[in-house]
Scaffold this motif. Structure first.
Motif, PDB file in Angstrom:
ATOM      1  N   PHE A 184       0.850  -1.192   0.000  1.00 27.77           N
ATOM      2  CA  PHE A 184       0.000   0.000   0.000  1.00 27.77           C
ATOM      3  C   PHE A 184       0.884   1.240   0.000  1.00 27.77           C
ATOM      4  O   PHE A 184       1.992   1.252   0.554  1.00 27.77           O
ATOM      5  CB  PHE A 184      -0.961   0.017   1.200  1.00 27.77           C
ATOM      6  CG  PHE A 184      -0.275   0.045   2.538  1.00 27.77           C
ATOM      7  CD1 PHE A 184      -0.066   1.247   3.207  1.00 27.77           C
ATOM      8  CD2 PHE A 184       0.143  -1.128   3.155  1.00 27.77           C
ATOM      9  CE1 PHE A 184       0.558   1.271   4.436  1.00 27.77           C
ATOM     10  CE2 PHE A 184       0.759  -1.110   4.374  1.00 27.77           C
ATOM     11  CZ  PHE A 184       0.971   0.090   5.024  1.00 27.77           C
ATOM     12  N   CYS A 246      -7.074   4.006   5.450  1.00 28.38           N
ATOM     13  CA  CYS A 246      -6.689   3.227   4.270  1.00 28.38           C
ATOM     14  C   CYS A 246      -7.902   3.081   3.348  1.00 28.38           C
ATOM     15  O   CYS A 246      -9.021   2.818   3.814  1.00 28.38           O
ATOM     16  CB  CYS A 246      -6.152   1.856   4.677  1.00 28.38           C
ATOM     17  SG  CYS A 246      -5.408   0.935   3.309  1.00 28.38           S
ATOM     18  N   PHE A 253      -4.036   0.159  -2.830  1.00 26.76           N
ATOM     19  CA  PHE A 253      -4.325   0.636  -1.480  1.00 26.76           C
ATOM     20  C   PHE A 253      -3.477   1.871  -1.176  1.00 26.76           C
ATOM     21  O   PHE A 253      -2.297   1.950  -1.549  1.00 26.76           O
ATOM     22  CB  PHE A 253      -4.047  -0.458  -0.453  1.00 26.76           C
ATOM     23  CG  PHE A 253      -4.889  -1.689  -0.634  1.00 26.76           C
ATOM     24  CD1 PHE A 253      -6.224  -1.687  -0.306  1.00 26.76           C
ATOM     25  CD2 PHE A 253      -4.333  -2.859  -1.151  1.00 26.76           C
ATOM     26  CE1 PHE A 253      -6.999  -2.822  -0.464  1.00 26.76           C
ATOM     27  CE2 PHE A 253      -5.101  -3.992  -1.320  1.00 26.76           C
ATOM     28  CZ  PHE A 253      -6.440  -3.969  -0.988  1.00 26.76           C
TER      29      PHE A 253
END
Length: 403
Positions: A184, A246, A253
């Motif tokens: 992410f 998130c 992500f």
């Protein structure tokens, strides 16, 4: 402590305890208010961090998919869902890698060209922070009292530290499974949180004195004595914990910082973050209670003391006004007596009570003019006032003036 410091401390003490400590009590109350506000924010952040799920990068997809329905309705779960996916507050532990490693096929060969390098040590990382701190010294010279006054009112007005930060887009990955695992992107926009940087270079450079520096020292002003130069980086492979919102963005992500939380990137684990924040919350709670109790006690004492002083002042003023009115009446009566004694008063016009002053007051309702003003007032103050001539009950007396 110098003479100037003792004088400044004495002036501050007199100001704080003026009006029986009202100013000091207000200052303590302000400290208690700030502590309570910080405690409320810290307790809310502790609750959110404690309830937030702690996951690995490979578990983000299942967490966000399961939380899409609840993230928009639960304010503690994170921000509202975006156009590309729902946002949720999560705690993710991962290793630092440059973003280009995930976007390019031959990431090991091209990774070094996407990093920022330290100017002095040559160490590379995704974040480089360069800071220059000017260290000041002061010698209380001939006019050293100016330093005490400036420090008391506003402190130093000069900027003592300048810093610059350079960074490249970076990601957090699951170290043991990279590059096959999910990752992410860390979005640093709008984040003012402290970063877990590593110091790679530090140097203290003395500053050569000049005639102007000598003049500053003589006048008791601050003058620079050294410049501390530091370089810090966030290196690749460092395990950090990301605490933020998130969400899915462009098929991947992304995590952003939350202004309501005191952490974003940290070297501590979730348990360590909870323990650290719990300790700070307890300290703020007890400090708010202690300072609040002290402030209430000081202000209550000040109010009681000032109310007592006000009542004493009113009583003294009322007594003084009565004494002044009595003195004025006595002086006017004495002047009248002296004036009447200076002239010859026929026997038929003397007061029937004192036989010294002229008849000046007539009684109501009988109307007999037989007493002077002083004796008429004394007759009125009796329990059952009666006219000395007709013995009729009287209500008041009237001053009679000669035309």
């Amino acid at each position: 402590m110098s003479v100037h410091d003792r004088a400044t401390a004495a002036v501050l003490a007199q100001m704080m305890f003026a009006a029986d400590g009202v100013l000091f009590g207000v200052g303590v109350a302000y400290v208690a208010y700030r502590s309570i506000r910080k405690y409320a924010a810290s307790a809310s952040a502790l609750r959110k961090i404690r309830d937030a799920p702690s996951v690995l990068p490979s578990d983000l997809r299942s967490i966000l998919t399961d939380g899409d329905d609840s993230s928009s309705s639960d304010p503690d779960a994170g921000e509202s869902s975006s156009s590309n996916g729902g946002g949720r507050l999560v705690i993710v532990r991962g290793s630092v890698e440059v973003k280009s490693a995930a976007e390019k096929a031959n990431w090991k060969a091209l990774m070094g060209n996407s990093l920022v390098a330290s100017n002095a040590s040559g160490e590379k990382g995704v974040i480089l922070q360069i800071s220059q701190t000017c260290i000041y010294n002061e010698w209380k010279g001939v006019f050293g009292w100016t330093t005490d006054l400036r420090n008391t009112i506003a402190g130093s007005l000069k900027e003592q530290e300048t810093s610059s930060t350079r960074m490249v887009p970076f990601i957090l990955v699951e170290g043991a499974k990279w590059p096959q695992s999910d990752y992410f992107v860390v979005n640093m926009e709008g984040s003012n949180h402290p970063l877990p940087l590593t110091t790679v270079y530090q140097h203290l450079q003395p500053i050569t004195a000049t005639p102007y520096t000598f003049l500053q020292a003589i006048c008791g002003l601050e003058y620079p004595v050294g410049m501390l130069y530091e370089e810090k980086i966030l290196p690749l492979g460092k395990d950090v914990t990301a605490v933020g919102i998130c969400s899915l963005k462009n098929g991947g992500f992304e995590i952003k910082s939350s202004k309501d939380l005191p952490y974003f990137l940290s070297a501590l684990t979730k348990d360590q973050l909870v323990a650290d924040l719990s300790f700070k919350t307890k300290v703020l709670m007890w400090s708010g209670l202690v300072f609040g109790t002290v402030a209430i006690g000081i202000l209550s004492y000040s109010v009681a003391r000032n109310w007592t002083k006000y009542k004493d002042w009113r009583s003294q003023r009322r007594t003084q006004q009565q004494n002044n009115s009595t003195r004025i009446a006595r002086e006017s009566s004495n002047e009248e007596v002296l004036g009447e004694e200076a002239e010859a008063i026929p026997d038929g016009e003397l007061c029937v009570i004192c036989l010294m002053r002229r008849r000046r007051s007539a009684f109501v309702p009988c109307g007999h003019l037989v007493c002077c003003q002083r004796c008429a007032l004394s007759v009125e103050r009796e329990i059952a006032p009666k006219c000395p001539l007709c013995r009729q009950t009287i209500h008041s007396s009237v001053r009679i003036y000669d035309s």
